[in-house]
Design a protein around this motif. Structure first.
Motif, PDB file in Angstrom:
ATOM      1  N   ASN A  34      50.533  34.568  40.643  1.00  0.00           N
ATOM      2  CA  ASN A  34      49.549  34.788  39.599  1.00  0.00           C
ATOM      3  C   ASN A  34      50.085  34.104  38.347  1.00  0.00           C
ATOM      4  OD1 ASN A  34      48.157  35.994  37.473  1.00  0.00           O
ATOM      5  ND2 ASN A  34      47.977  37.953  38.544  1.00  0.00           N
ATOM      6  N   SER A  86      49.657  34.721  35.345  1.00  0.00           N
ATOM      7  CA  SER A  86      49.908  35.516  34.148  1.00  0.00           C
ATOM      8  C   SER A  86      51.152  36.392  34.234  1.00  0.00           C
ATOM      9  CB  SER A  86      48.683  36.356  33.815  1.00  0.00           C
ATOM     10  OG  SER A  86      48.251  37.029  34.965  1.00  0.00           O
ATOM     11  N   ASN A  87      51.780  36.495  35.393  1.00  0.00           N
ATOM     12  CA  ASN A  87      53.066  37.194  35.397  1.00  0.00           C
ATOM     13  C   ASN A  87      54.016  36.468  36.341  1.00  0.00           C
ATOM     14  OD1 ASN A  87      52.510  38.013  38.033  1.00  0.00           O
ATOM     15  ND2 ASN A  87      51.647  39.946  37.370  1.00  0.00           N
TER      16      ASN A  87
HETATM   17  C1  LIG Z   1      47.264  38.595  37.412  1.00  0.00           C
HETATM   18  O1  LIG Z   1      48.051  39.609  36.787  1.00  0.00           O
HETATM   19  C2  LIG Z   1      47.384  40.321  35.748  1.00  0.00           C
HETATM   20  C3  LIG Z   1      48.346  41.315  35.143  1.00  0.00           C
HETATM   21  O2  LIG Z   1      49.651  40.917  35.277  1.00  0.00           O
HETATM   22  C4  LIG Z   1      46.180  41.037  36.331  1.00  0.00           C
HETATM   23  O3  LIG Z   1      45.468  41.706  35.303  1.00  0.00           O
HETATM   24  C5  LIG Z   1      45.250  40.019  36.990  1.00  0.00           C
HETATM   25  O4  LIG Z   1      44.189  40.686  37.624  1.00  0.00           O
HETATM   26  C6  LIG Z   1      46.035  39.210  38.033  1.00  0.00           C
HETATM   27  N1  LIG Z   1      45.144  38.172  38.556  1.00  0.00           N
HETATM   28  C7  LIG Z   1      45.013  37.944  39.865  1.00  0.00           C
HETATM   29  C8  LIG Z   1      44.112  36.829  40.233  1.00  0.00           C
HETATM   30  O5  LIG Z   1      45.601  38.613  40.699  1.00  0.00           O
END
Ligand SMILES: *[C@@H]1O[C@H](CO)[C@@H](O)[C@H](O)[C@H]1NC(C)=O
Ligand SMILES: *[C@@H]1O[C@H](CO)[C@@H](O)[C@H](O)[C@H]1NC(C)=O
Ligand SMILES: *[C@@H]1O[C@H](CO)[C@@H](O)[C@H](O)[C@H]1NC(C)=O
Ligand SMILES: *[C@@H]1O[C@H](CO)[C@@H](O)[C@H](O)[C@H]1NC(C)=O
Ligand SMILES: *[C@@H]1O[C@H](CO)[C@@H](O)[C@H](O)[C@H]1NC(C)=O
Ligand SMILES: *[C@@H]1O[C@H](CO)[C@@H](O)[C@H](O)[C@H]1NC(C)=O
Length: 372
Positions: A208, A210-211
């Motif tokens: 992912n 974002s993390n």
């Molecule tokens: C990616 O991680 C964030 C929080 O860390 C979460 O809110 C989001 O849904 C995730 N996206 C996917 C595509 O898994």
């Protein structure tokens, strides 16, 4: 040879990550991929923080350590998570005098305390190995891990410094002045832990953007999440190809090397060739495994809806890095009680006879070795 190249053109692209292609510096000697990335050459999010590599003007891969400066990369072993470095100035002992790994994700496999001594050249017996690049006609510099040897030196010698030096092997009894400090520095990393994923033919990457959670991928463009069925099926197919490919490559390498290939391959083939050596390296490191009957004798557990795992186990399989779901079948290793997806651990044990987590051998007496 043609068949091998065909094989490698057909299969690795099928299983390789698409979003983050493998990159190279000019010499194309070191494949750079997750957790490493090549600065300015790869897309964002292709590497883990601290794992950025660069290329110098000679086309050699470079690692910049925050407090120790620039080193050249000799090779990277993605499976054992080790990187070998050497000094562009060809005087590694000099670099070791101010070596500091702070701020980098790397650590030394081992440290050993070394004492650096400076002696008038005429006081040094010729059988002692001196550090050439730190010595001159009047002064010789020597290094040893033996305090006894330091004490036996004439008083005209003085100690420059005693400090821990990263070494690949720990020498318990070394009553010599060392020449080993000229060899490469071997460093290792623990996070991200992708050794299990590499061992079953996958490539790690971010799950992912974002993390920093990582997953094990076999085709990253289709497999962003490892929980859909199609992906699982694809993965099994991919794995089969990878194993077939690896065994095939080893076979072909044996044939090719006995045939003493003497002509150079063209530009196109060079790539096939480097794929080939990567796979060969991997399969030689992991060629010793267990037979199916031994593996089958290990306990299997089917996960219930809310059932906890037996023994010292978390909620993710440390081989494929995905979370356990109910009804999945796990297999646990006797003795250490570490559990993994049955499919993952079976695959692992066919090629390794140790637990992927603690690296202990389940039951040495029962292990029957065979070469893949
Ligand atoms: C990616 O991680 C964030 C929080 O860390 C979460 O809110 C989001 O849904 C995730 N996206 C996917 C595509 O898994
Ligand atoms: C990965 O899978 C997707 C969809 O299944 C496919 O379109 C794509 O070509 C595959 N990538 C490679 C490199 O084979
Ligand atoms: C890389 O290639 C250059 C010439 O293109 C050569 O001088 C250099 O020694 C090579 N380095 C390695 C590590 O092979
Ligand atoms: C390494 O460098 C850091 C930052 O300058 C410093 O805090 C640390 O004490 C140094 N470690 C050694 C062993 O010199
Ligand atoms: C090296 O020396 C220091 C200080 O004398 C000591 O604390 C440390 O344990 C030694 N390390 C090794 C690996 O012997
Ligand atoms: C040799 O090195 C020492 C210290 O490293 C220095 O003091 C000395 O001037 C050097 N001698 C020559 C001849 O370069």
């Amino acid at each position: 040879m043609g068949i091998v190249l065909f094989f490698f053109f057909l299969f690795p692209p099928l299983c390789a990550a698409q979003n983050c292609p493998i990159s190279f510096c000019g010499n194309r000697s070191i494949p750079v991929r997750f957790p490493f990335s090549l600065q300015g050459n790869q897309l964002e999010n292709c590497g883990y923080p601290g794992f950025e590599l660069g290329c110098n003007s000679q086309g050699t891969t470079v690692l910049n350590l925050p407090y120790s400066g620039e080193f050249l990369v000799r090779n990277i072993n993605y499976f054992t998570q080790e990187i070998n470095l050497y000094d562009p100035g060809k005087c590694l002992p000099k670099r070791l005098l101010s070596f500091n790994l702070s701020g980098s994700p790397f650590s030394a496999s081992y440290y050993q305390n070394y004492t650096f001594l400076s002696c008038p050249t005429q006081a040094v017996i010729s059988r002692f190995s001196t550090i050439g690049c730190l010595s001159n006609s009047t002064n010789s510099v020597l290094a040893t891990s033996s305090m006894n040897l330091v004490k036996s030196m004439p008083p005209s010698c003085h100690i420059i410094v005693t400090l821990p030096v990263p070494v690949s092997f720990w020498f318990a009894y070394n009553e010599e002045f060392s020449t080993a400090l000229d060899q490469d520095i071997q460093l290792t990393w623990y996070t991200p832990d992708c050794g299990g994923c590499e061992a079953i033919g996958g490539v790690c990457g971010f799950k992912n953007n974002s993390n920093q959670a990582i997953g094990c991928f076999f085709n990253r463009s289709s497999g962003r999440s490892s929980s859909n069925i199609g992906y699982q099926v694809f993965r099994i197919g991919c794995l089969t190809f990878a194993i077939l490919g690896a065994s095939f490559a080893v076979g072909m390498i044996v044939i090719a090397s006995s045939a003493r290939r003497s002509h150079r391959l063209g530009a196109h083939s060079t790539q096939g060739n480097s794929n080939l050596s990567t796979v060969a390296e991997r399969s030689t490191t992991i060629a010793v495994g267990m037979d199916d009957s031994t593996i089958e004798s290990y306990q299997k557990v089917v996960l219930g809806e809310s059932q906890g795992l037996p023994g010292p186990n978390g909620s993710t399989c440390s081989i494929c890095l995905s979370e356990y779901q109910s009804k999945e079948t796990l297999r646990c290793i006797p003795k250490c009680q570490h559990c993994f997806h049955a499919g993952c651990i079976d695959e692992w044990l066919r090629r390794n006879s140790t637990c992927p987590l603690c690296r202990n051998s389940p039951s040495p007496a029962l292990v029957s070795l065979h070469i893949v």
